[in-house]
Design an enzyme around this catalytic site. Structure first.
Site, PDB file in Angstrom:
ATOM      1  N   CYS A  21      -4.250   5.537   8.365  1.00  0.00           N
ATOM      2  CA  CYS A  21      -3.240   6.094   9.260  1.00  0.00           C
ATOM      3  C   CYS A  21      -2.497   7.200   8.505  1.00  0.00           C
ATOM      4  CB  CYS A  21      -2.269   5.004   9.704  1.00  0.00           C
ATOM      5  SG  CYS A  21      -1.351   4.251   8.330  1.00  0.00           S
ATOM      6  N   HIS A  50      -2.605  -1.589   0.492  1.00  0.00           N
ATOM      7  CA  HIS A  50      -3.369  -2.812   0.238  1.00  0.00           C
ATOM      8  C   HIS A  50      -4.869  -2.532   0.312  1.00  0.00           C
ATOM      9  CE1 HIS A  50       0.225  -5.597   1.330  1.00  0.00           C
ATOM     10  NE2 HIS A  50       0.201  -5.287   0.053  1.00  0.00           N
ATOM     11  N   HIS A  86       4.761   0.483   1.785  1.00  0.00           N
ATOM     12  CA  HIS A  86       5.355  -0.630   2.527  1.00  0.00           C
ATOM     13  C   HIS A  86       6.870  -0.606   2.546  1.00  0.00           C
ATOM     14  CE1 HIS A  86       1.485  -2.058   0.701  1.00  0.00           C
ATOM     15  NE2 HIS A  86       1.237  -2.251   1.975  1.00  0.00           N
ATOM     16  N   HIS A 136       5.557 -10.659   2.873  1.00  0.00           N
ATOM     17  CA  HIS A 136       4.885  -9.360   2.947  1.00  0.00           C
ATOM     18  C   HIS A 136       5.815  -8.290   2.375  1.00  0.00           C
ATOM     19  CE1 HIS A 136       3.112  -5.700   4.644  1.00  0.00           C
ATOM     20  NE2 HIS A 136       1.991  -6.383   4.755  1.00  0.00           N
ATOM     21  N   GLU A 138       6.471  -5.313   3.191  1.00  0.00           N
ATOM     22  CA  GLU A 138       7.264  -4.594   4.188  1.00  0.00           C
ATOM     23  C   GLU A 138       8.456  -5.425   4.645  1.00  0.00           C
ATOM     24  OE1 GLU A 138       6.943  -2.997   8.744  1.00  0.00           O
ATOM     25  OE2 GLU A 138       5.100  -2.921   7.542  1.00  0.00           O
ATOM     26  N   THR A 177       5.759  -3.528  11.117  1.00  0.00           N
ATOM     27  CA  THR A 177       4.984  -2.510  11.841  1.00  0.00           C
ATOM     28  C   THR A 177       3.528  -2.891  12.058  1.00  0.00           C
ATOM     29  OG1 THR A 177       4.370  -1.330   9.815  1.00  0.00           O
ATOM     30  CG2 THR A 177       6.433  -0.661  10.904  1.00  0.00           C
ATOM     31  N   CYS A 207       3.787   0.080  14.775  1.00  0.00           N
ATOM     32  CA  CYS A 207       3.471   1.500  14.696  1.00  0.00           C
ATOM     33  C   CYS A 207       2.275   1.858  15.574  1.00  0.00           C
ATOM     34  CB  CYS A 207       3.254   1.919  13.246  1.00  0.00           C
ATOM     35  SG  CYS A 207       1.625   1.563  12.592  1.00  0.00           S
ATOM     36  N   SER A 236      -2.087  -6.978   6.172  1.00  0.00           N
ATOM     37  CA  SER A 236      -1.677  -7.620   7.415  1.00  0.00           C
ATOM     38  C   SER A 236      -2.382  -7.014   8.625  1.00  0.00           C
ATOM     39  CB  SER A 236      -0.158  -7.501   7.590  1.00  0.00           C
ATOM     40  OG  SER A 236       0.256  -7.981   8.851  1.00  0.00           O
ATOM     41  N   SER A 280      -5.431   0.811   5.836  1.00  0.00           N
ATOM     42  CA  SER A 280      -5.446   1.173   4.419  1.00  0.00           C
ATOM     43  C   SER A 280      -6.863   1.190   3.846  1.00  0.00           C
ATOM     44  CB  SER A 280      -4.558   0.213   3.615  1.00  0.00           C
ATOM     45  OG  SER A 280      -4.874  -1.136   3.906  1.00  0.00           O
TER      46      SER A 280
END
Length: 334
Positions: A21, A50, A86, A136, A138, A177, A207, A236, A280
């Site tokens: 992304c 990740h 993150h 996580h 984030e 997200t 997102c 994730s 990722s």
């Protein structure tokens, strides 16, 4: 004379969009540009994204990954240190400033948007509910934007059932997200049923890239004998794609990091393969997996395209004068 054995036919449904992304692409570019502009080593706090292939590729270029800032030796404190895509708690840049470190924040702008939404809730007197996965990075980063005691983590519908806030009429929520769109909708619905005055963020926290990849998988999965998602076990959004594929009708779904992880004896007889990649995962590995199937099957390729992404996030101002070439990113873009 040996008669060649015909390869069994296989249709590969290749999802689009897939893989990097805009936020991940930006984060990797930041490390590459820092290495070009300032030379090695460039330190990176935690995995920049990740994916082991990406991390190892950056290490080969001179990046050094650390868990905490105190691992950076004094003689290298003028070298850049990059914070991962993150996001990090507020305490991390404060610590970097106290140590006189030169840091570059690679937090995805869409994660930063969630931080701002959470802080706005808190500033307006609302207790913040964060929907996400405990531990996580984030989630740790988002919770670290707020004073202790002002945010509560809710992971599941069951958590929403038992959550008891001090003031049920003064709540606002945000989400991680990279969650499952459908699962998150269920959690939000339950919270809204219990707390009618719950305030939503000004914009959806999940997102665009997470949503688009999940929708593409939903379209491609029905009728697939196997669905492969390229991604890391600690990613994730990649794990959610595996779940989405199964729910949407794939007979079997698996997460792999490289073609070498595929257990060909376990594949069995398949006629249709779905293929996507987490946000990722680099395109070079998608190509690697396609080539591995081509070696064993007579393949035909179908594109299951949900949408075309053209988002682009600018890198840090300090790095913009440094030229980034196509060759600099060829190792991940394939």
């Amino acid at each position: 004379m040996d008669i060649p054995i015909a390869k069994p036919p296989l249709t590969i449904r290749l999802c689009g969009p897939r893989g990097f992304c805009a936020g991940v692409d930006r984060a990797i570019q930041i490390v590459v540009l820092a290495l070009k502009g300032y030379g090695a080593p460039v330190y990176v706090r935690h995995e920049i994204v990740h994916n082991r292939y990406v991390v190892e590729g950056l290490e080969a270029k001179g990046a050094i990954f650390v868990e905490e800032l105190d691992e950076i030796p004094p003689e290298h404190r003028q070298q850049p240190v990059v914070f991962s895509a993150h996001g990090v708690p507020k305490s991390v840049p404060e610590d970097a400033t106290a140590r006189n470190l030169f840091f570059l924040d690679a937090t995805c702008p869409l994660v930063s948007k969630v931080h701002k939404q959470a802080m706005r809730h808190q500033r307006l007197g609302r207790h913040v509910i964060l929907i996400g996965h405990a531990g996580h990075p984030e989630v740790i980063g988002t919770m670290g934007q707020l004073p202790e005691g002002t945010v509560s983590l809710v992971e599941t519908i069951e958590d929403a059932d038992v959550y008891e806030p001090a003031d049920p009429d003064n709540l606002g929520f945000v989400t991680q997200t990279t969650l499952s769109v459908d699962d998150t909708a269920g959690v939000i619905k339950r919270l809204q049923e219990r707390f009618p005055n719950l305030t939503a963020p000004s914009a959806d926290s999940i997102c665009y890239a997470t949503t688009n990849r999940q929708e593409a998988v939903k379209q491609a999965a029905p009728g697939c004998d196997l669905f492969i998602v390229v991604g890391a076990p600690n990613s994730s959004n990649s794990k959610r794609l595996v779940e989405v594929a199964l729910r949407a009708g794939a007979q079997k779904s698996m997460l792999v990091q490289r073609a070498s992880e595929i257990d060909w004896a376990d594949i069995g007889d398949i006629a249709t393969l779905g293929l996507s990649a987490g946000a990722s995962a680099p395109e070079v590995i998608v190509n690697e997996i396609i080539e591995a199937f081509k070696a064993r099957f007579a393949t035909s390729l179908e594109l299951a395209e949900f949408s075309i992404e053209n988002e682009h996030f600018l890198v840090n101002r300090e790095l913009r004068p440094i030229e980034l070439t196509t060759e600099d990113m060829a190792w991940v873009n394939g």
